[in-house]
Enzyme design. Structure first.
Site, PDB file in Angstrom:
ATOM      1  N   GLU A 193       0.885  -1.169   0.000  1.00 25.63           N
ATOM      2  CA  GLU A 193       0.000   0.000   0.000  1.00 25.63           C
ATOM      3  C   GLU A 193       0.918   1.213   0.000  1.00 25.63           C
ATOM      4  O   GLU A 193       1.600   1.471   0.994  1.00 25.63           O
ATOM      5  CB  GLU A 193      -0.889   0.015   1.258  1.00 25.63           C
ATOM      6  N   CYS A 246      -2.947   8.544   3.705  1.00 28.90           N
ATOM      7  CA  CYS A 246      -2.781   7.967   2.365  1.00 28.90           C
ATOM      8  C   CYS A 246      -4.004   8.253   1.499  1.00 28.90           C
ATOM      9  O   CYS A 246      -3.909   8.277   0.282  1.00 28.90           O
ATOM     10  CB  CYS A 246      -2.553   6.476   2.476  1.00 28.90           C
TER      11      CYS A 246
END
Ligand code: NAP
Length: 526
Positions: A259, A298
């Site tokens: 990720e 994020c």
């Protein structure tokens, strides 16, 4: 907490300390050293072997419901120590109470979600995948698919911005699958994760070997991975590349999930009138995404696409909200945005603003000037103002679509029609989430179908859900999290989907009776 705190690792069911002073962990509001951590000399190979041998066996001996019960207990532990953890998130992470709760409540909520999933999966420990496939003419020959827990360790290498949720969301899935976990938080902000490690160990809920915690750099951890292990990484694209291409990972065929960076977009539909519910939702959420956790999420919105004839109005509305952002020590009265996590992050973000400004203009904020609402000196700590940029030629501005500036920074750009919105968003080469603000079903469909291949999640902001919208930044355990391309090309969470990453799907081919006896009563159909 004082600067003599030593955070330690939990390896082979014991607390151990590394050699030397090791890394320093700071309070980003004051620059004070909060703690030190070292993994030098920690036996990483032994840690992994113990997790696989002892922890794996212990977890596999439990049913889904029993593993779920452990997760429920851990969720409660997090909730019961919420205030203490928020305080650590403030001092070591620069988080306001709201920012910290995003991480800490996110951790307890995700553990709780998966505890319920475990309960619903019941007393078995295998999962069936799909229906039996008849293969014979004369006999009961058939094929069936089954998910079994992998026999390795689930190794989590995490980013600095979510020290609690970052490992909890991975751990919930791995535990439920039946894999022991090895948790390595980012060293910079590891105080919250370390305290959770202490609380988890003290709770007595964890089966022996199921929990390993590394306080400090990864050292030679990856050199000891085996083919049954899972390496789940969250962090920068540059480190993600190192993980994927690590010789041991390649040699052993270790399953890897990454990720990484994400240039998340928000697009305002042409139908949305200024001042309407959808407009207000868009303005509120874009400004919140910029400033929550000082933009160090994020999922934070980095690129904002608006119809060309609305750009001035959008900038005015966003500027109005950003101007009300009160910046300072996150515990101080009235402060809504704390510092960035470190001096290095601050420098990186300032550099990123410089790169973005080379293809546009700054329309709000100055990366070098910060007004503090808490009376503190602007020269102390890692504070910065939110910065909004405008870029009128997004097709010519490669850097806007490629450089993730991990701070309170976004760029507003014009587009003309759904097709162009899709093309511009796709220039990000894969992101975690995009948000589409519109009440025009035709426009929404066109944009969503165009951008869905480039995203793990698409958030639809419309007037009818405005009253209870979570916003694009919230990662919900029932929905997948991850994104293609630049975002890491992986996926987490999404209910049971996240559990499968820690299991092996095996096709069984043979007599229906024998296969039935292998699967037994306990296999759950999914
Ligand atoms: P980072 O510098 O890449 O570090 C991430 C983790 O990798 C840390 O635990 C770090 O350990 C470790 N690490 C670094 N080099 C390593 C190596 N050679 N071998 C083994 N481990 C290594 O990222 P960050 O600055 O903490 O996080 C910011 C980035 O994370 C942003 O790009 C953000 O977009 C991304 N992020 C993505 C998501 C998502 O879900 N997609 C979520 C959060 C953050 P040390 O701390 O000990 O150096």
């Amino acid at each position: 907490m004082n600067d003599s705190l030593r955070i330690r690792s939990y390896v082979q069911d014991q607390w151990v300390d590394g050699e030397g002073e090791g890394a320093r962990l700071y309070n980003p509001s004051t620059g004070e050293v909060m703690a030190t951590a070292s993994t030098t000399g920690v036996d990483m190979g032994g840690a992994l072997a113990h997790a696989r041998r002892v922890g794996g066996a212990n977890l596999r001996s439990l049913s889904f419901a029993e593993r779920g019960a452990i997760l429920k207990g851990l969720s409660k532990v997090v909730r019961e120590h919420r205030d203490e953890l928020l305080e650590l998130a403030r001092t070591n992470g620069g988080n306001t109470a709201g920012d910290g709760s995003f991480d800490i409540d996110g951790a307890s909520g995700t553990l709780f979600f998966y505890s319920n999933l475990g309960r619903s999966l019941g007393e078995g420990s295998l999962l069936e995948d799909g229906e039996s496939l008849p293969l014979g003419k004369e006999t009961s020959l058939c094929g069936r698919h089954v998910w079994v827990p992998r026999r390795g360790a689930a190794v989590f290498v995490n980013a600095f911005n979510f020290p609690a949720w970052g490992f909890a969301e991975k751990m919930a899935c791995a535990f439920l699958a039946g894999m022991p976990v090895v948790v390595k938080p980012a060293t910079l902000t590891a105080c919250v994760a370390f305290r959770l490690a202490e609380l988890f160990v003290d709770s007595g809920l964890l089966p022996a070997g199921s929990w390993t915690f590394l306080a400090g750099p990864a050292g030679d951890l990856l050199d000891h991975l085996e083919g049954q292990d899972v390496l789940a990484f969250t962090g920068s694209a540059a480190t993600g590349r190192k993980m994927r291409s690590h010789p041991r990972v390649l040699d052993k065929g270790v399953r890897v999930s990454v990720e990484a960076d994400s240039l998340n977009s928000a697009v305002l539909g042409p139908d949305v009138e200024e001042g309407s519910d959808s407009w207000n939702l868009f303005v509120k959420e874009v400004s919140r995404e910029m400033t929550q956790k000082a933009g160090q999420k994020c999922t934070a919105t980095r690129r904002v696409f608006v119809p060309a004839d609305r750009i001035e109005a959008v900038i005015a509305a966003l500027t109005g909200r950003l101007a009300r952002t009160t910046i300072g020590e996150p515990g101080a009265e009235g402060v809504r945005m704390g510092p960035l996590a470190s001096a290095a992050q601050l420098e990186d973000v300032k550099g990123g603003v410089g790169d973005l400004a080379s293809v546009g203009e700054i329309v709000f904020g100055d990366p070098e000037i910060v007004e503090r609402a808490d009376g503190g000196s602007s020269g102390t700590g890692c504070f910065m103002s939110p910065v909004l940029l405008r870029c009128d030629e997004p097709r010519e501005a490669a850097v806007v679509h490629a450089r993730e500036v991990f701070g309170p920074v976004a760029t507003v750009m014009p587009y003309d029609g759904a097709e162009e919105a899709v093309e511009l968003i796709a220039l990000g080469e894969g992101s975690l989430v995009a948000s589409v603000y519109s009440d025009d079903a035709v426009f929404v469909r066109q944009v969503v179908l165009g951008i869905a291949p480039y995203h793990g999640r698409v958030y639809l902001g419309s007037a009818d859900i405005a009253g209870e919208a979570w916003g694009p930044g919230a990662v919900l355990p029932g929905l997948v999290h991850g994104g293609p391309g630049r975002a890491g090309a992986s996926e987490e969470l999404g209910g049971l989907r996240g559990v499968y990453h820690y299991m092996q799907r095996t096709a069984l081919e043979g007599s229906a009776e024998l296969i039935g006896s292998i699967l037994g009563e306990g296999a759950k159909s999914t």
